[in-house]
Motif scaffolding. Structure first.
Motif, PDB file in Angstrom:
ATOM      1  N   TYR A 176      50.980  24.097  26.010  1.00  0.00           N
ATOM      2  CA  TYR A 176      52.191  23.299  25.794  1.00  0.00           C
ATOM      3  C   TYR A 176      52.732  22.754  27.119  1.00  0.00           C
ATOM      4  N   GLU A 177      51.810  22.288  27.962  1.00  0.00           N
ATOM      5  CA  GLU A 177      52.111  21.673  29.259  1.00  0.00           C
ATOM      6  C   GLU A 177      52.801  22.624  30.246  1.00  0.00           C
ATOM      7  N   LYS A 178      52.637  23.934  30.032  1.00  0.00           N
ATOM      8  CA  LYS A 178      53.179  24.923  30.956  1.00  0.00           C
ATOM      9  C   LYS A 178      52.046  25.793  31.476  1.00  0.00           C
ATOM     10  N   LEU A 179      52.132  26.130  32.751  1.00  0.00           N
ATOM     11  CA  LEU A 179      51.127  26.970  33.396  1.00  0.00           C
ATOM     12  C   LEU A 179      51.557  28.430  33.321  1.00  0.00           C
ATOM     13  N   ARG A 180      50.645  29.281  32.850  1.00  0.00           N
ATOM     14  CA  ARG A 180      50.868  30.733  32.864  1.00  0.00           C
ATOM     15  C   ARG A 180      49.886  31.332  33.850  1.00  0.00           C
ATOM     16  N   LEU A 181      50.333  32.347  34.586  1.00  0.00           N
ATOM     17  CA  LEU A 181      49.465  33.035  35.543  1.00  0.00           C
ATOM     18  C   LEU A 181      49.357  34.506  35.166  1.00  0.00           C
ATOM     19  N   LYS A 182      48.157  35.039  35.277  1.00  0.00           N
ATOM     20  CA  LYS A 182      47.899  36.457  34.964  1.00  0.00           C
ATOM     21  C   LYS A 182      46.950  36.995  36.014  1.00  0.00           C
ATOM     22  N   GLY A 183      47.225  38.193  36.508  1.00  0.00           N
ATOM     23  CA  GLY A 183      46.386  38.818  37.520  1.00  0.00           C
ATOM     24  C   GLY A 183      45.388  39.788  36.926  1.00  0.00           C
ATOM     25  N   PHE A 184      44.226  39.878  37.578  1.00  0.00           N
ATOM     26  CA  PHE A 184      43.180  40.816  37.182  1.00  0.00           C
ATOM     27  C   PHE A 184      42.656  41.525  38.433  1.00  0.00           C
ATOM     28  N   LEU A 185      42.223  42.769  38.250  1.00  0.00           N
ATOM     29  CA  LEU A 185      41.662  43.576  39.324  1.00  0.00           C
ATOM     30  C   LEU A 185      40.135  43.552  39.261  1.00  0.00           C
ATOM     31  N   ARG A 186      39.485  43.809  40.391  1.00  0.00           N
ATOM     32  CA  ARG A 186      38.019  43.913  40.365  1.00  0.00           C
ATOM     33  C   ARG A 186      37.645  45.102  39.475  1.00  0.00           C
ATOM     34  N   ASP A 187      36.473  45.051  38.901  1.00  0.00           N
ATOM     35  CA  ASP A 187      36.071  46.060  37.915  1.00  0.00           C
ATOM     36  C   ASP A 187      36.060  47.480  38.465  1.00  0.00           C
ATOM     37  N   ASN A 188      35.716  47.662  39.731  1.00  0.00           N
ATOM     38  CA  ASN A 188      35.635  49.012  40.290  1.00  0.00           C
ATOM     39  C   ASN A 188      36.942  49.479  40.941  1.00  0.00           C
ATOM     40  N   HIS A 189      38.025  48.755  40.740  1.00  0.00           N
ATOM     41  CA  HIS A 189      39.324  49.146  41.294  1.00  0.00           C
ATOM     42  C   HIS A 189      39.821  50.399  40.559  1.00  0.00           C
ATOM     43  N   PRO A 190      40.370  51.380  41.274  1.00  0.00           N
ATOM     44  CA  PRO A 190      40.811  52.625  40.640  1.00  0.00           C
ATOM     45  C   PRO A 190      41.871  52.429  39.547  1.00  0.00           C
ATOM     46  N   LYS A 191      42.688  51.396  39.650  1.00  0.00           N
ATOM     47  CA  LYS A 191      43.747  51.180  38.667  1.00  0.00           C
ATOM     48  C   LYS A 191      43.360  50.187  37.569  1.00  0.00           C
ATOM     49  N   ALA A 192      42.138  49.698  37.602  1.00  0.00           N
ATOM     50  CA  ALA A 192      41.702  48.726  36.597  1.00  0.00           C
ATOM     51  C   ALA A 192      41.476  49.415  35.257  1.00  0.00           C
ATOM     52  N   ASN A 193      41.925  48.762  34.205  1.00  0.00           N
ATOM     53  CA  ASN A 193      41.649  49.235  32.850  1.00  0.00           C
ATOM     54  C   ASN A 193      41.105  48.056  32.037  1.00  0.00           C
ATOM     55  N   ARG A 194      40.906  48.262  30.758  1.00  0.00           N
ATOM     56  CA  ARG A 194      40.291  47.235  29.925  1.00  0.00           C
ATOM     57  C   ARG A 194      41.070  45.912  29.953  1.00  0.00           C
ATOM     58  N   ASP A 195      42.390  45.985  30.055  1.00  0.00           N
ATOM     59  CA  ASP A 195      43.215  44.784  30.022  1.00  0.00           C
ATOM     60  C   ASP A 195      43.397  44.117  31.378  1.00  0.00           C
ATOM     61  N   THR A 196      43.160  44.855  32.454  1.00  0.00           N
ATOM     62  CA  THR A 196      43.388  44.285  33.783  1.00  0.00           C
ATOM     63  C   THR A 196      42.118  44.085  34.596  1.00  0.00           C
ATOM     64  N   ALA A 197      40.971  44.539  34.106  1.00  0.00           N
ATOM     65  CA  ALA A 197      39.711  44.392  34.847  1.00  0.00           C
ATOM     66  C   ALA A 197      39.154  42.981  34.674  1.00  0.00           C
ATOM     67  N   PHE A 198      38.530  42.481  35.711  1.00  0.00           N
ATOM     68  CA  PHE A 198      37.956  41.134  35.689  1.00  0.00           C
ATOM     69  C   PHE A 198      36.944  40.957  34.558  1.00  0.00           C
ATOM     70  N   SER A 199      36.223  42.008  34.213  1.00  0.00           N
ATOM     71  CA  SER A 199      35.230  41.903  33.141  1.00  0.00           C
ATOM     72  C   SER A 199      35.874  41.603  31.785  1.00  0.00           C
ATOM     73  N   GLY A 200      37.181  41.800  31.656  1.00  0.00           N
ATOM     74  CA  GLY A 200      37.881  41.518  30.414  1.00  0.00           C
ATOM     75  C   GLY A 200      38.548  40.161  30.367  1.00  0.00           C
ATOM     76  N   ILE A 201      38.275  39.324  31.364  1.00  0.00           N
ATOM     77  CA  ILE A 201      38.961  38.029  31.435  1.00  0.00           C
ATOM     78  C   ILE A 201      38.585  37.115  30.270  1.00  0.00           C
ATOM     79  N   THR A 202      37.345  37.158  29.829  1.00  0.00           N
ATOM     80  CA  THR A 202      36.917  36.328  28.695  1.00  0.00           C
ATOM     81  C   THR A 202      37.643  36.757  27.425  1.00  0.00           C
ATOM     82  N   ASP A 203      37.776  38.071  27.230  1.00  0.00           N
ATOM     83  CA  ASP A 203      38.520  38.563  26.070  1.00  0.00           C
ATOM     84  C   ASP A 203      39.977  38.095  26.121  1.00  0.00           C
ATOM     85  N   TYR A 204      40.574  38.135  27.300  1.00  0.00           N
ATOM     86  CA  TYR A 204      41.954  37.677  27.445  1.00  0.00           C
ATOM     87  C   TYR A 204      42.078  36.202  27.077  1.00  0.00           C
TER      88      TYR A 204
END
Length: 126
Positions: free
Chosen positions: A44-72
């Protein structure tokens, strides 16, 4: 190479020509500094930004890991929307600043250790 908030990023994906430097600068927040990847999607002509962590980051989970970006993208973005992905890069300046901040702490710690009485220092003084 994109520079913002003292960080450097590289555009690694630009689906449907989504990248807009001016819009990104306006929407960027310091909260995103901690992430290794930033996804920007248009709806709707608005930019949203979302951060993701590298897959091997200690705090990465299914929703924040880069490997889940396609699912997001498939679940939370408008179908077929334009989006881009930025990856944080390491440069010599970041590494130098990190070392400069680290060295004084080590020096303070070693100074305190030698100034405080310890069994080893006490036996040498006797």
């Amino acid at each position: 190479m994109i520079q913002i908030g003292g960080r450097s990023y590289e555009l690694i994906q630009n689906y449907k020509n989504a990248w807009d430097a001016e819009a990104f600068k306006q929407r960027y927040s310091e909260v995103l500094d901690r992430y290794d990847y930033i996804l920007g999607d248009w709806g709707y002509e608005k930019l949203r930004l979302k951060g993701f962590l590298r897959d091997n980051h200690p705090k990465a989970n299914r929703d924040t890991a880069f490997s889940g970006i396609t699912d997001y993208i498939n679940e939370y973005c408008n179908f077929g929307c334009a989006y881009f992905v930025l990856q944080k890069t390491k440069d010599a300046r970041d590494n130098k600043e990190h070392k400069e901040h680290k060295e004084p702490r080590e020096q303070k710690g070693s100074t305190k250790a030698s100034a405080s009485p310890s069994p080893e220092n006490a036996s040498e003084q006797l």
